[in-house]
Design a protein around this motif. Structure first.
Motif, PDB file in Angstrom:
ATOM      1  N   UNK A 178       0.819  -1.215   0.000  1.00 54.80           N
ATOM      2  CA  UNK A 178       0.000   0.000   0.000  1.00 54.80           C
ATOM      3  C   UNK A 178       0.849   1.259   0.000  1.00 54.80           C
ATOM      4  N   UNK A 179       2.034   1.182   0.581  1.00 52.98           N
ATOM      5  CA  UNK A 179       2.914   2.355   0.661  1.00 52.98           C
ATOM      6  C   UNK A 179       4.325   1.952   0.256  1.00 52.98           C
ATOM      7  N   UNK A 180       5.119   2.913  -0.157  1.00 52.03           N
ATOM      8  CA  UNK A 180       6.510   2.643  -0.512  1.00 52.03           C
ATOM      9  C   UNK A 180       6.627   1.888  -1.813  1.00 52.03           C
ATOM     10  N   UNK A 184       5.724  -6.237  -1.330  1.00 49.69           N
ATOM     11  CA  UNK A 184       6.326  -6.474  -0.028  1.00 49.69           C
ATOM     12  C   UNK A 184       6.163  -7.954   0.322  1.00 49.69           C
ATOM     13  N   UNK A 185       6.829  -8.363   1.405  1.00 57.30           N
ATOM     14  CA  UNK A 185       6.724  -9.739   1.880  1.00 57.30           C
ATOM     15  C   UNK A 185       5.348  -9.974   2.491  1.00 57.30           C
TER      16      UNK A 185
END
Length: 456
Positions: A178-180, A184-185
């Protein structure tokens, strides 16, 4: 690598007598394979792509297609295409409904643009006709011939990375962020994630030991594990009679005249362009992974392979399914040792049987096949060693192609950016004479396709 072992080890007692009809027809001994390897490879490929009989009906069902009718169509398309590839082209590549084009069919054509289901099927049929014309006239072979070695190897690298992304996402090991950064893992404590990681490690270990059918053993073992310990994996029966002639059947329901409208024709051409480079790149990558390239780096029996998947899209329009293409998952079978059309023939026969055993498709969870796809993806990264870094422009164009296949999640996008990088790189490096006219023509065609807004 199992496929390399298959070509270097002498044929053992598992091989057929060199004079047998089956051996002669498929050139099993000649290609350094055995009957046992081909059967294992066929089973491995089938189990790696059987998820399509669940995913494709679900996607098209969302758009209003009858899911039961699509299930039958999906099995028929995979059987038809794989049998042609096996019995005619004699290559270990399975064909099925392309997931990317299935998504485009459901969410863009039907839901997004409001095109009716019969007209959509008519568009798929016309796409198959044009696609086949492009194949039999030699245009696809011409594209392969003019595919620079760096981009050819880069496509294999990119598809390997793409497989890794698809497999890890299917078990939620890698998820959207959702961010960055975009990904992601996932939940490292979940059963599917743990099973997939353990399965990958086990696959690597069994293949290192040269255990016959190591990939298949892991798929079966994880499926049995899921049936015993995973509440979401349930036995839902064995037999289900396919109702081909029901009112919901989509066989022969295509509207070809409706697909010839000015609104739909550009979509047909977009499907053709996407299929040309997506499917052609996949065929080249799988053939390379199976060591089925001749001394000039051309695919053994490539012309027939290119025609097999295009004809399958015509069939898809007739029976009411999504456009067809060679499955990337075919590389799981070639990694298991498949080298001949017997591998694809077994896949085709199994999909025919699957029409009558629909409930069994739910017994193979995503975490059972994910390790096989991750392993194959890792194997395909070995194409990096084939890049010629003495020719930096060619090598970097190949890497550009590979990276943008995974970053864009689109094989055609990666190929397009690879060609653009190669042409501009050659010009800026003063090596314009190294550019073939065909390479320039392909680059211009791809750029126009993307800049015109027709890319899928």
């Amino acid at each position: 690598m199992q496929s390399e072992q298959a070509s270097s080890t002498p044929v053992q007692s598992t091989s057929l007598p060199s004079g047998s009809m089956l051996d002669r027809y498929f050139n099993i001994t000649q290609r350094g394979s055995t009957l046992k390897r081909e059967v294992i490879a066929g089973l491995t490929t089938f189990l790696a792509m059987v998820y399509s009989v669940i995913v494709v009906p679900n996607m098209l069902g969302t758009a209003g297609f009858d899911s039961g009718a699509v299930f039958i169509a999906t099995c028929m398309i995979a059987a038809f295409g794989s049998l042609i590839m096996g019995l005619w082209a004699n290559l270990p590549m399975a064909i099925g409904c392309a997931i990317s084009l299935t998504a485009f069919t459901a969410f863009s054509m039907v839901l997004g643009q409001g095109i009716s289901i019969p007209v959509t099927l008519g568009a798929i049929f016309l796409m198959g006709i044009v696609f086949t014309f492009v194949s039999v006239t030699g245009l696809r072979q011409w594209i392969l011939t003019n595919l620079p070695k760096g981009i050819a190897h880069g496509t294999g690298i990119g598809i390997g990375l793409f497989l890794l992304l698809i497999a890890t996402n299917s078990v939620q090991l890698i998820v959207a962020s959702d961010v960055g950064l975009p990904v992601k893992l996932g939940d490292i404590h979940s059963l599917p994630v743990i099973a997939a990681i353990v399965g990958l490690a086990a696959t690597i270990g069994l293949e290192r030991r040269g255990v016959p059918g190591g990939i298949l053993i892991v798929i079966v073992a994880l499926s049995v594990f899921g049936l015993i310990f995973d509440p979401s994996v349930k036995y839902q029966g064995l037999f289900a009679w396919p109702d081909i002639m029901s009112e919901q059947s989509l066989i022969g329901k295509m509207d070809i005249m409706g697909a010839l409208s000015p609104v739909v024709l550009p979509i047909v051409l977009a499907l053709v362009m996407t299929a040309i480079f997506d499917a052609t790149g996949t065929i080249r990558a799988v053939a390379g992974q199976a060591n089925l390239l001749d001394k000039d780096d051309n695919i053994v029996g490539g012309g027939k392979a290119l025609t097999s998947d295009s004809v399958s899209s015509i069939f898809a329009g007739v029976v009411g399914g999504a456009p067809a293409a060679v499955y990337i998952e075919s590389a799981a079978g070639t990694a298991a040792g498949g080298k001949t059309g017997l591998t694809a023939t077994i896949v085709g026969l199994l999909f025919l049987v699957m029409m009558f055993l629909a409930p069994l498709s739910y017994l193979v969870p995503a975490y059972a096949t994910a390790p096989a796809l991750m392993y194959v993806g890792l194997l395909m990264l070995s194409n990096v060693s084939k890049l010629n870094f003495d020719d930096k422009v060619d090598a970097m164009a190949g890497l550009t192609c590979a990276i943008f296949i995974i970053l864009s999640s689109n094989i055609v996008t990666g190929i397009m950016l690879g060609f653009v990088t190669l042409v501009i790189g050659r010009i800026c490096s003063g090596e314009i004479r190294a550019l073939k006219p065909g390479v320039i023509a392909i680059t211009l065609g791809l750029v126009i396709f993307y800049m015109g807004g027709w890319a899928i």
